[in-house]
Design an enzyme around this catalytic site. Structure first.
Site, PDB file in Angstrom:
ATOM      1  N   HIS A  13       0.872  -1.193   0.000  1.00 58.55           N
ATOM      2  CA  HIS A  13       0.000   0.000   0.000  1.00 58.55           C
ATOM      3  C   HIS A  13       0.902   1.233   0.000  1.00 58.55           C
ATOM      4  CE1 HIS A  13      -3.813   2.128   1.584  1.00 58.55           C
ATOM      5  NE2 HIS A  13      -2.925   3.068   1.276  1.00 58.55           N
ATOM      6  N   HIS A  15       1.640   5.331  -1.702  1.00 62.98           N
ATOM      7  CA  HIS A  15       1.253   6.511  -2.500  1.00 62.98           C
ATOM      8  C   HIS A  15       2.498   7.072  -3.164  1.00 62.98           C
ATOM      9  CE1 HIS A  15      -2.849   6.729  -0.851  1.00 62.98           C
ATOM     10  NE2 HIS A  15      -2.283   6.207   0.234  1.00 62.98           N
ATOM     11  N   LYS A 106      -9.047  -0.310  -5.600  1.00 65.90           N
ATOM     12  CA  LYS A 106      -9.084   0.316  -4.274  1.00 65.90           C
ATOM     13  C   LYS A 106     -10.385   1.083  -4.084  1.00 65.90           C
ATOM     14  CE  LYS A 106      -7.631   2.156  -0.383  1.00 65.90           C
ATOM     15  NZ  LYS A 106      -6.572   3.126  -0.204  1.00 65.90           N
ATOM     16  N   HIS A 145     -10.445   1.176   2.003  1.00 70.67           N
ATOM     17  CA  HIS A 145     -10.194   2.132   3.085  1.00 70.67           C
ATOM     18  C   HIS A 145     -11.436   2.063   3.981  1.00 70.67           C
ATOM     19  CE1 HIS A 145      -8.463   6.009   4.729  1.00 70.67           C
ATOM     20  NE2 HIS A 145      -9.606   5.839   5.382  1.00 70.67           N
ATOM     21  N   HIS A 179      -4.594  -0.761   5.925  1.00 68.94           N
ATOM     22  CA  HIS A 179      -4.071  -0.016   7.082  1.00 68.94           C
ATOM     23  C   HIS A 179      -4.951  -0.129   8.331  1.00 68.94           C
ATOM     24  CE1 HIS A 179      -6.878   2.846   5.419  1.00 68.94           C
ATOM     25  NE2 HIS A 179      -6.079   3.228   4.455  1.00 68.94           N
ATOM     26  N   ASP A 251       1.462   2.579   3.519  1.00 70.31           N
ATOM     27  CA  ASP A 251       0.624   3.768   3.378  1.00 70.31           C
ATOM     28  C   ASP A 251       1.483   5.028   3.466  1.00 70.31           C
ATOM     29  OD1 ASP A 251      -1.649   5.166   2.795  1.00 70.31           O
ATOM     30  OD2 ASP A 251      -2.484   5.084   4.822  1.00 70.31           O
TER      31      ASP A 251
HETATM   32  O1  DOR Z   1      -3.227   9.477   5.801  1.00 68.67           O
HETATM   33  C1  DOR Z   1      -3.617   9.176   4.697  1.00 68.67           C
HETATM   34  N1  DOR Z   1      -3.076   9.718   3.581  1.00 68.67           N
HETATM   35  N2  DOR Z   1      -4.608   8.296   4.580  1.00 68.67           N
HETATM   36  C2  DOR Z   1      -5.185   8.024   3.401  1.00 68.67           C
HETATM   37  O2  DOR Z   1      -6.089   7.250   3.360  1.00 68.67           O
HETATM   38  C3  DOR Z   1      -4.744   8.718   2.171  1.00 68.67           C
HETATM   39  C4  DOR Z   1      -3.378   9.201   2.298  1.00 68.67           C
HETATM   40  C5  DOR Z   1      -3.025  10.199   1.216  1.00 68.67           C
HETATM   41  O3  DOR Z   1      -3.292   9.902   0.040  1.00 68.67           O
HETATM   42  O4  DOR Z   1      -2.477  11.234   1.529  1.00 68.67           O
HETATM   43 ZN    ZN Z   2      -3.316   5.060   1.564  1.00 72.42          ZN
END
Ligand code: DOR
Ligand code: ZN
Length: 346
Positions: A13, A15, A106, A145, A179, A251
């Site tokens: 997971h 970003h 997702k 989520h 998460h 995450d």
């Molecule tokens: O803390 C987070 N940041 N939780 C999420 O679900 C998304 C993520 C983000 O994309 O910044």
């Molecule tokens: Zn995330």
């Protein structure tokens, strides 16, 4: 000096964002991980096959790799971006067309976190049935989520009834509770054979006290928010004992420093460059280093049915000073010294 070797670490997971941010953060993960499940919450979100393929190309470009006639050139730093689509009610023919390009879909409840406005606003089984049945048939996992829009500390626990509804109505569908942060979610894991979970590094380390118990710590603010000590204990129990349905998903969610240190702090903790070092320290502290391999790769390989190319990461118990910044992003433990560092990657 104590050392520990990890094979094919996977971040299930992650970003990676886009543009300059992508160029900053992607190499930090590809250096020590074999692959990562890449989140689709860009602006606009990834909802077409073309968008998946274009984003994958931009990720390769950020890693200094180029794709030509489907052959990968310059693949020195091997790394597989496992692509995802942003959940919408897709029809079966579209899913059949895209299945080979994605690892998962997702699902975000609408408006619950960063760039989730186009997510699901009502969990109506009949509206979602065709998509979820097709996903089950095509073996496309559903990553979720899992938060309601209730009181912030109760959002994940309140979502458990939705997980139960999904898991019992779609037994062929693999559902990944992303998460997880609560004892309630840990207890849910063994109730349904088709429920799995990812756990982040930061939720293994902190509780709400670390975020807001003293001076407010914007770099530790994330969704779902860190919970109570007993919740963290429940997470530690399944992770340290290598529960086979639990995988590492950082995450890691980078935001520019100004968006974190501001009025209206963006949610996300940036852990990509420190994750393996801190996991070694944590597992070692509990005498469980031998279980880290399952959490960091083996469980994910069996749950997702993936077979990453060989990568060996050697960590040693030798200090690592965490930089204050990577580009304009502040990592967790910025400026602090970690006990373990990466000594070799092959
Ligand atoms: O803390 C987070 N940041 N939780 C999420 O679900 C998304 C993520 C983000 O994309 O910044
Ligand atoms: Zn995330």
């Amino acid at each position: 000096m104590k050392s520990h070797t990890l094979l094919m670490p996977l971040d299930m997971h992650l970003h990676l964002r886009d543009g300059v941010m992508l160029e900053t953060v992607a190499p930090l993960t590809s250096y020590s991980f074999s692959g990562a499940v890449v989140m689709p919450n860009l602006v606009p979100p990834i909802t077409t096959k073309e968008a998946v393929m274009d984003y994958k190309k931009r990720i390769y470009a950020a890693l200094g790799r180029v794709e030509e006639a489907d052959d990968l050139l310059m693949a020195d730093d091997f790394f597989e971006p496992y692509m995802t689509l942003f959940y919408q009610n897709y029809d079966r023919s579209f899913l059949e067309e895209v299945v080979d390009e994605i690892a998962a879909i997702k699902l975000y409840p609408a408006g619950i976190t960063t760039n989730s406005e186009g997510g699901v606003s009502t969990f109506d089984l009949e509206t979602m049935r065709a998509t979820l049945e097709a996903m089950g048939d095509l073996k496309i996992p559903l990553c979720v989520h899992g938060e309601t829009d209730g009181f912030v500390m109760d959002r994940e626990a309140e979502f458990m009834s939705i997980y139960e509804m999904l898991a019992s109505n779609f037994p062929k569908l693999k559902i990944i509770m992303e998460h997880i942060t609560t004892q309630a979610a840990v207890e849910m894991l063994d109730k349904y054979p088709n429920l799995y979970a990812t756990v982040t590094l930061h939720h293994l380390l902190m509780t709400l006290d670390d975020v807001a118990g003293g001076m407010l710590q914007p770099h530790l603010f994330c969704k779902p928010i860190a919970k109570r000590p007993e919740d963290r204990e429940a997470l530690l129990h399944v992770v340290l004992n290598a529960h086979p349905k639990v995988m590492f998903g950082s995450d890691s969610a980078p935001h520019p420093q100004h968006a974190k240190e501001s009025c209206g702090c963006a949610a996300g903790v940036f852990t990509a460059p420190i994750a393996l070092q801190v996991l070694c320290e944590l597992f070692d502290a509990y005498g469980k280093l031998d279980n880290l391999q399952q959490f960091i790769s083996d469980n994910a390989q069996s749950i997702y049915g993936i077979c990453p190319e060989f990568k060996e990461v050697v960590l040693v118990e030798s200090p690592f000073e965490v930089p204050e910044h990577y580009g304009n992003v502040v990592p967790m433990y910025a400026g602090e010294t970690l006990a373990w560092s990466i000594s070799d990657v092959e």
